[in-house]
Design a protein around this motif. Structure first.
Motif, PDB file in Angstrom:
ATOM      1  N   CYS A 146      22.499  -6.290  20.937  1.00 31.59           N
ATOM      2  CA  CYS A 146      21.866  -5.181  22.073  1.00 31.59           C
ATOM      3  C   CYS A 146      21.861  -3.911  21.655  1.00 31.59           C
ATOM      4  CB  CYS A 146      22.712  -5.374  23.124  1.00 31.59           C
ATOM      5  SG  CYS A 146      22.607  -7.101  24.002  1.00 31.59           S
ATOM      6  N   TYR A 147      21.697  -3.704  20.040  1.00 35.28           N
ATOM      7  CA  TYR A 147      21.182  -2.386  19.701  1.00 35.28           C
ATOM      8  C   TYR A 147      20.021  -2.715  18.688  1.00 35.28           C
ATOM      9  CZ  TYR A 147      24.083  -3.348  15.569  1.00 35.28           C
ATOM     10  OH  TYR A 147      24.749  -4.136  14.402  1.00 35.28           O
ATOM     11  N   SER A 148      19.607  -1.425  18.317  1.00 36.30           N
ATOM     12  CA  SER A 148      18.446  -1.546  17.258  1.00 36.30           C
ATOM     13  C   SER A 148      18.605  -0.231  16.310  1.00 36.30           C
ATOM     14  CB  SER A 148      17.127  -1.162  18.184  1.00 36.30           C
ATOM     15  OG  SER A 148      17.268   0.135  18.761  1.00 36.30           O
ATOM     16  N   LEU A 149      17.551  -0.246  15.360  1.00 34.46           N
ATOM     17  CA  LEU A 149      17.651   0.617  14.285  1.00 34.46           C
ATOM     18  C   LEU A 149      16.250   0.937  13.998  1.00 34.46           C
ATOM     19  CD1 LEU A 149      16.798  -0.727  11.453  1.00 34.46           C
ATOM     20  CD2 LEU A 149      19.014  -1.457  11.360  1.00 34.46           C
ATOM     21  N   LYS A 150      16.207   2.162  13.330  1.00 36.88           N
ATOM     22  CA  LYS A 150      14.730   2.631  12.713  1.00 36.88           C
ATOM     23  C   LYS A 150      14.940   2.889  11.360  1.00 36.88           C
ATOM     24  CE  LYS A 150      13.159   5.192  16.841  1.00 36.88           C
ATOM     25  NZ  LYS A 150      13.179   6.585  17.320  1.00 36.88           N
ATOM     26  N   ILE A 151      14.172   2.714  10.443  1.00 36.20           N
ATOM     27  CA  ILE A 151      13.906   3.207   9.245  1.00 36.20           C
ATOM     28  C   ILE A 151      12.947   4.273   8.697  1.00 36.20           C
ATOM     29  CG2 ILE A 151      13.795   2.410   6.653  1.00 36.20           C
ATOM     30  CD1 ILE A 151      14.155  -0.707   7.639  1.00 36.20           C
ATOM     31  N   LEU A 152      13.553   5.490   8.638  1.00 35.20           N
ATOM     32  CA  LEU A 152      12.789   6.870   8.723  1.00 35.20           C
ATOM     33  C   LEU A 152      12.719   7.381   7.156  1.00 35.20           C
ATOM     34  CD1 LEU A 152      14.553   8.122  11.959  1.00 35.20           C
ATOM     35  CD2 LEU A 152      12.454   7.024  11.821  1.00 35.20           C
ATOM     36  N   PRO A 153      11.720   7.826   6.979  1.00 30.19           N
ATOM     37  CA  PRO A 153      11.571   8.633   5.695  1.00 30.19           C
ATOM     38  C   PRO A 153      12.598  10.005   5.677  1.00 30.19           C
ATOM     39  CG  PRO A 153       9.673   9.284   7.031  1.00 30.19           C
ATOM     40  CD  PRO A 153      10.606   8.091   7.795  1.00 30.19           C
ATOM     41  N   GLU A 154      12.645  10.321   4.474  1.00 29.63           N
ATOM     42  CA  GLU A 154      13.600  11.545   4.173  1.00 29.63           C
ATOM     43  C   GLU A 154      12.633  12.236   3.655  1.00 29.63           C
ATOM     44  OE1 GLU A 154      16.834  13.777   4.431  1.00 29.63           O
ATOM     45  OE2 GLU A 154      17.323  11.696   4.120  1.00 29.63           O
ATOM     46  N   SER A 189       0.973  -1.303   0.097  1.00 33.39           N
ATOM     47  CA  SER A 189      -0.029   0.009  -0.106  1.00 33.39           C
ATOM     48  C   SER A 189       0.823   1.197   0.162  1.00 33.39           C
ATOM     49  CB  SER A 189      -0.940   0.019   1.375  1.00 33.39           C
ATOM     50  OG  SER A 189      -0.044  -0.257   2.511  1.00 33.39           O
ATOM     51  N   ALA A 190       1.998   1.291   0.567  1.00 31.09           N
ATOM     52  CA  ALA A 190       2.941   2.406   0.660  1.00 31.09           C
ATOM     53  C   ALA A 190       4.158   2.041   1.094  1.00 31.09           C
ATOM     54  CB  ALA A 190       2.555   3.093   1.635  1.00 31.09           C
ATOM     55  N   PRO A 191       5.292   2.715   0.575  1.00 31.17           N
ATOM     56  CA  PRO A 191       6.440   2.418   1.046  1.00 31.17           C
ATOM     57  C   PRO A 191       6.863   2.429   2.554  1.00 31.17           C
ATOM     58  CG  PRO A 191       6.716   4.112  -0.546  1.00 31.17           C
ATOM     59  CD  PRO A 191       5.367   3.970  -0.295  1.00 31.17           C
ATOM     60  N   LYS A 192       6.182   3.079   3.203  1.00 36.42           N
ATOM     61  CA  LYS A 192       6.297   3.000   4.867  1.00 36.42           C
ATOM     62  C   LYS A 192       5.949   1.620   5.292  1.00 36.42           C
ATOM     63  CE  LYS A 192       4.675   5.104   9.040  1.00 36.42           C
ATOM     64  NZ  LYS A 192       4.559   3.669   9.975  1.00 36.42           N
ATOM     65  N   ARG A 193       5.002   0.737   4.630  1.00 34.76           N
ATOM     66  CA  ARG A 193       4.614  -0.591   4.985  1.00 34.76           C
ATOM     67  C   ARG A 193       5.781  -1.305   4.925  1.00 34.76           C
ATOM     68  NH1 ARG A 193       1.793  -4.801   6.054  1.00 34.76           N
ATOM     69  NH2 ARG A 193       0.900  -6.373   4.662  1.00 34.76           N
ATOM     70  N   VAL A 194       6.426  -1.120   3.629  1.00 31.68           N
ATOM     71  CA  VAL A 194       7.637  -2.227   3.507  1.00 31.68           C
ATOM     72  C   VAL A 194       8.804  -1.737   4.562  1.00 31.68           C
ATOM     73  CG1 VAL A 194       9.281  -2.561   1.759  1.00 31.68           C
ATOM     74  CG2 VAL A 194       7.204  -2.044   0.879  1.00 31.68           C
ATOM     75  N   ALA A 195       9.023  -0.655   4.695  1.00 28.68           N
ATOM     76  CA  ALA A 195       9.956  -0.155   5.898  1.00 28.68           C
ATOM     77  C   ALA A 195       9.714  -0.560   7.173  1.00 28.68           C
ATOM     78  CB  ALA A 195      10.048   1.379   5.906  1.00 28.68           C
ATOM     79  N   ASP A 196       8.462  -0.693   7.473  1.00 29.11           N
ATOM     80  CA  ASP A 196       8.114  -1.428   8.722  1.00 29.11           C
ATOM     81  C   ASP A 196       8.165  -2.868   8.641  1.00 29.11           C
ATOM     82  OD1 ASP A 196       7.207   1.211   9.605  1.00 29.11           O
ATOM     83  OD2 ASP A 196       5.061   0.956   9.276  1.00 29.11           O
ATOM     84  N   ILE A 197       7.985  -3.403   7.775  1.00 31.50           N
ATOM     85  CA  ILE A 197       8.205  -4.989   7.533  1.00 31.50           C
ATOM     86  C   ILE A 197       9.815  -5.216   7.970  1.00 31.50           C
ATOM     87  CG2 ILE A 197       7.988  -6.912   6.187  1.00 31.50           C
ATOM     88  CD1 ILE A 197       5.347  -5.558   4.949  1.00 31.50           C
ATOM     89  N   LEU A 198      10.620  -4.607   7.094  1.00 31.89           N
ATOM     90  CA  LEU A 198      12.094  -4.654   7.078  1.00 31.89           C
ATOM     91  C   LEU A 198      12.548  -4.369   8.394  1.00 31.89           C
ATOM     92  CD1 LEU A 198      13.102  -2.866   3.998  1.00 31.89           C
ATOM     93  CD2 LEU A 198      12.756  -5.382   4.057  1.00 31.89           C
ATOM     94  N   ALA A 199      12.188  -3.058   9.019  1.00 31.54           N
ATOM     95  CA  ALA A 199      12.662  -2.644  10.539  1.00 31.54           C
ATOM     96  C   ALA A 199      12.390  -3.757  11.412  1.00 31.54           C
ATOM     97  CB  ALA A 199      12.118  -1.218  10.895  1.00 31.54           C
ATOM     98  N   GLU A 200      11.213  -4.432  11.364  1.00 31.85           N
ATOM     99  CA  GLU A 200      10.521  -5.142  12.473  1.00 31.85           C
ATOM    100  C   GLU A 200      11.419  -6.284  12.740  1.00 31.85           C
ATOM    101  OE1 GLU A 200       8.580  -8.563  14.344  1.00 31.85           O
ATOM    102  OE2 GLU A 200       9.005  -8.327  12.270  1.00 31.85           O
ATOM    103  N   LYS A 201      11.827  -6.958  11.514  1.00 35.31           N
ATOM    104  CA  LYS A 201      12.705  -8.215  11.654  1.00 35.31           C
ATOM    105  C   LYS A 201      14.106  -7.920  11.806  1.00 35.31           C
ATOM    106  CE  LYS A 201      13.682 -12.693  11.133  1.00 35.31           C
ATOM    107  NZ  LYS A 201      13.165 -13.625  12.221  1.00 35.31           N
ATOM    108  N   ILE A 202      14.618  -6.744  11.185  1.00 33.37           N
ATOM    109  CA  ILE A 202      16.010  -6.460  11.249  1.00 33.37           C
ATOM    110  C   ILE A 202      16.382  -5.905  12.938  1.00 33.37           C
ATOM    111  CG2 ILE A 202      17.681  -4.878  10.510  1.00 33.37           C
ATOM    112  CD1 ILE A 202      16.461  -4.644   7.810  1.00 33.37           C
TER     113      ILE A 202
END
Length: 340
Positions: free
Chosen positions: A145-153, A123-136
């Motif tokens: 023991c660290y994390s990341l976010k996938i944020l829009p520019e 439905s939107a690139p954000k949905r893909v970003a959320d799917i990737l970020a959740e697993k990574i």
């Protein structure tokens, strides 16, 4: 041509991370092959768990590393959609797996993620970003023991603010040379702007610029007006006074088109001339021929012929040109989070 939305990784330095300095190597390991990580969503059924499926819905993916730039990862990720249909008077459900491309620029210090905007797949690139970020995130936090976010520019709101911040490094400005608005609509907008009394609004050259744009469109030419200092060693300082610059700024403001600031290091910042309620907070998009990305996976040119090494090299060079234009350097949260 396909649209790619610009996102970026932001690593979060948690409490006592393991091998924080190797975080880009850890990310690369996840995309070293097609099976190194599984993307999906939902709790699996007992039958799925017995088959080793970690999710109710798994989004299959394939990866390709550029031959000449192995830190650039091109990925295809497919949705899993149940499509009801009728055949021979019976209701059936068939699987449809539309896919899109994700390009990850994992060069040293770079964090760019380009996600194709293809509604047929997601439905939107954000949905893909959320799917990737959740697993990574799950993998990186469990292992290191660290994390990341996938944020829009986003487009910066104000060209002058960004230009002032970057002017010591600014090497050029690129203005659009084709416009979606009709010429008379643009001129009406210009007249409205002139009533605001700001010093940089000027329309003396705009009719000529629009005439050039019209002829370029007729001849199927596409380009940009590039403004650079006469002395290449000189920075491009903020200029609201020259007739030439004032007309380009006015035209960009009237059409709502972004202006690009190009720095000496090759980084590009896309900005609107002024904050505008209709234009702020829009995610930066780039255009790219997705048939070149398909060629990397299929080994065939867009015309169906076998892709030779020269074809692959040209495609990879174009990918690099796009990524260099949207390059996002490190903005990691280096300070440890307050555990209190």
């Amino acid at each position: 041509m396909a649209k790619f939305a610009t996102y970026y990784f932001q690593y979060i330095h948690g409490f006592g991370p393991h091998e924080w300095e190797d975080r880009q190597r850890h990310l690369a390991a996840l995309f070293d092959g097609d099976r190194n990580v599984v993307f999906g969503e939902g709790t699996p059924t007992e039958e799925q768990m017995a088959e080793g499926m970690p999710y109710k819905r798994v989004f299959e993916h394939r990866v390709y590393h550029l031959r000449n730039y192995p830190d650039i990862i091109v990925m295809q990720i497919a949705n899993s959609i149940d499509v009801p249909m009728e055949k021979n008077f019976e209701h059936k459900v068939v699987k449809n797996e539309p896919l899109l491309f994700v390009i990850i620029d994992n060069r040293e210090g770079v964090r760019t993620v380009a996600i194709q905007n293809r509604r047929e797949a997601f439905s939107a690139p954000k949905r893909v970003a959320d799917i990737l970020a959740e697993k990574i995130n799950k993998v990186l936090y469990y292992q290191h023991c660290y994390s990341l976010k996938i944020l829009p520019e986003y487009y910066p709101e104000d060209l002058f603010k960004a230009w002032e911040e970057q002017q010591r490094n600014a090497n050029a400005l690129r203005f659009p040379s084709s416009y979606e608005m009709a010429d008379d609509e643009i001129m009406r907008k210009v007249e409205e702007l002139k009533t605001e009394g700001k010093e940089f609004f000027d329309d003396r050259l705009i009719p000529s610029i629009l005439a050039m744009a019209t002829e370029a469109k007729k001849a199927k030419y596409k380009g940009k007006y590039t403004v650079m200092p006469e002395d290449k060693k000189t920075a491009l300082y903020v200029d609201k006074t020259t007739v030439y610059m004032r007309n380009l700024l006015t035209l960009a403001r009237a059409t709502g088109e972004p202006v690009e600031i190009v720095t000496k290091g090759g980084t590009t910042f896309r900005c609107f001339v002024e904050s505008d309620g209709d234009n702020t907070d829009k995610i930066v998009h780039s255009q790219f021929d997705d048939r070149l990305l398909e060629m990397l996976f299929k080994g065939k040119r867009p015309d169906g012929e076998r892709a030779e090494r020269e074809d692959i090299d040209k495609a990879e060079t174009k990918i690099m040109e796009m990524l260099n234009g949207m390059k996002h350097v490190s903005e990691d949260v280096e300070a440890e989070e307050n555990a209190a």
